[in-house]
Every structure is written in structure tokens, then in C-alpha cells.
Motif scaffolding. Sequence first.
Motif, mmCIF file in Angstrom:
data_model
loop_
_atom_site.group_PDB
_atom_site.id
_atom_site.type_symbol
_atom_site.label_atom_id
_atom_site.label_comp_id
_atom_site.label_asym_id
_atom_site.label_seq_id
_atom_site.Cartn_x
_atom_site.Cartn_y
_atom_site.Cartn_z
ATOM 1 N N MET A 12 0.832 -1.207 0.000
ATOM 2 C CA MET A 12 0.000 0.000 0.000
ATOM 3 C C MET A 12 0.870 1.262 0.000
ATOM 4 S SD MET A 12 -3.136 -0.861 -0.332
ATOM 5 C CE MET A 12 -3.972 0.653 0.102
ATOM 6 N N ALA A 13 1.978 1.239 0.724
ATOM 7 C CA ALA A 13 2.875 2.396 0.746
ATOM 8 C C ALA A 13 3.531 2.591 -0.620
ATOM 9 C CB ALA A 13 3.925 2.246 1.846
ATOM 10 N N ARG A 14 3.873 1.502 -1.283
ATOM 11 C CA ARG A 14 4.437 1.598 -2.636
ATOM 12 C C ARG A 14 3.388 2.129 -3.616
ATOM 13 N NH1 ARG A 14 8.892 -1.312 -4.359
ATOM 14 N NH2 ARG A 14 7.718 -2.082 -6.159
ATOM 15 N N ASN A 15 2.167 1.646 -3.491
ATOM 16 C CA ASN A 15 1.091 2.154 -4.336
ATOM 17 C C ASN A 15 0.895 3.643 -4.091
ATOM 18 O OD1 ASN A 15 -1.435 1.892 -6.053
ATOM 19 N ND2 ASN A 15 -2.269 2.632 -4.129
ATOM 20 N N ALA A 19 1.074 6.403 -6.935
ATOM 21 C CA ALA A 19 -0.137 7.161 -7.289
ATOM 22 C C ALA A 19 0.087 8.664 -7.118
ATOM 23 C CB ALA A 19 -1.329 6.688 -6.451
ATOM 24 N N ASN A 20 0.766 9.055 -6.044
ATOM 25 C CA ASN A 20 1.056 10.478 -5.862
ATOM 26 C C ASN A 20 1.989 10.984 -6.952
ATOM 27 O OD1 ASN A 20 -0.583 11.013 -3.651
ATOM 28 N ND2 ASN A 20 0.973 10.374 -2.189
ATOM 29 N N HIS A 141 -9.012 8.360 -0.875
ATOM 30 C CA HIS A 141 -10.241 9.161 -0.904
ATOM 31 C C HIS A 141 -9.984 10.538 -1.518
ATOM 32 C CE1 HIS A 141 -13.888 11.109 0.602
ATOM 33 N NE2 HIS A 141 -13.131 11.962 1.287
ATOM 34 N N HIS A 142 -8.999 11.240 -0.997
ATOM 35 C CA HIS A 142 -8.739 12.597 -1.486
ATOM 36 C C HIS A 142 -8.035 12.608 -2.844
ATOM 37 C CE1 HIS A 142 -10.528 14.779 1.738
ATOM 38 N NE2 HIS A 142 -9.785 14.161 2.647
ATOM 39 N N ARG A 143 -7.213 11.597 -3.118
ATOM 40 C CA ARG A 143 -6.629 11.520 -4.470
ATOM 41 C C ARG A 143 -7.738 11.334 -5.499
ATOM 42 N NH1 ARG A 143 -2.106 8.533 -2.560
ATOM 43 N NH2 ARG A 143 -3.257 6.618 -2.944
#
Length: 184
Positions: A12-15, A19-20, A141-143
Motif C-alpha cells: 500500500m505504501a508503494r502504491n 499514485a502520488n 479518498h482525497h486523491r
Amino acid sequence: MATGLPGHAVAMARNNIWANHRLLTACKALTPEEFAAPRTSFFPSLRATLNHILWVDLYYIDALHRDPTVLRRYHDPVPDFPDAASLYDAQIASDRRLLAFCERQTDESLAEGLSLPRPNRTPPPSSVISILEHLFQHQTHHRGQAHAMLAGTRVKPPQLDEFFLAGEQHLRRDELLALGLEPS
């Protein structure tokens, strides 16, 4: 790569960093005026939304590191990077801190309780994995809101959902390498 809950946290941290990277890279094509332009969402602009993500990340990551001064920063103003290019480096640095934290976790450390300090109250402890899951959900959510706002601009929003499946590795490989991460 780790398996179980530690492996899930790392994935999840890699994702998150990927994504950012994708979203902020797309937003770099906007002028500062477009980045700050009023838009319909929970926060009134891409600028406000993406700066909010960074502020929450900083607070939660400091709390996860059990920084005793984290409550003082709760009242710090939200960062206000005026454009995606200046926000990018701060967000990716924060994402790298989160990834490093997740890479150090074990089943035992993820099960530990941690209270997230709030002004005028001390909430009951949550497990570290629950706090991480909440943080990842907050980011997603915010992304998603920022992604929808970006769709209302001249810049095409990037795909953000092709991270986990093996058949989509080629779609993220070069970006992960550019971020200094081994492709998964």
C-alpha cells in the motif's frame, strides 16, 4: 517482499508513492492559477486538496513514529505549496518516509496500540495497522477527489488503478524505477 500484514502495508505504501507521483506529475502541467482555481469537491481546489493530503500524511507519519511533539504540529497551518511542482518533492519525501516505516514493520509491531493525539482529548488506542489502513484510505479518498477535479481541466487525469495486478506491471515499471523502487 514481506507477506501477510507487513507485506500488505509495504504494498500500500508503494502504491501510495506511485499514485502520488502519477497524479502530481499530471498536475505539474497546470499553471499555478489552474492548480488553485475553484472546483467542486470537499476542498475547493486541487491546491487545497493536495496540500491537505500532505498535511495529514505528515501528522500521521509523525504519530506512527511516536514523535512526542506531534500534538504541537496538529495546529500547524496546512502546507500551502502554490503549484504541483513545488508540492511534488515534499509529498514524495513524505511518501518515502511512510514506505520506510512500513518496511520496518512486523506482525507484532503492526498489532501494537497507538493513540493519535488530538487537542482536548485522548482517543483510545488503535492498532498500528488500523492507523495505516486509515491513512491509506484517506489518501485514496482525497486523491480520487483530486483526480475528478483534474478531469475538469485541460490535463488528462492519469490511471491510478493499475498497480497491484501482475498483468499490469509494464504500466508502472518505468515510473517505479524512476522513483528508485524495484518493480513488483
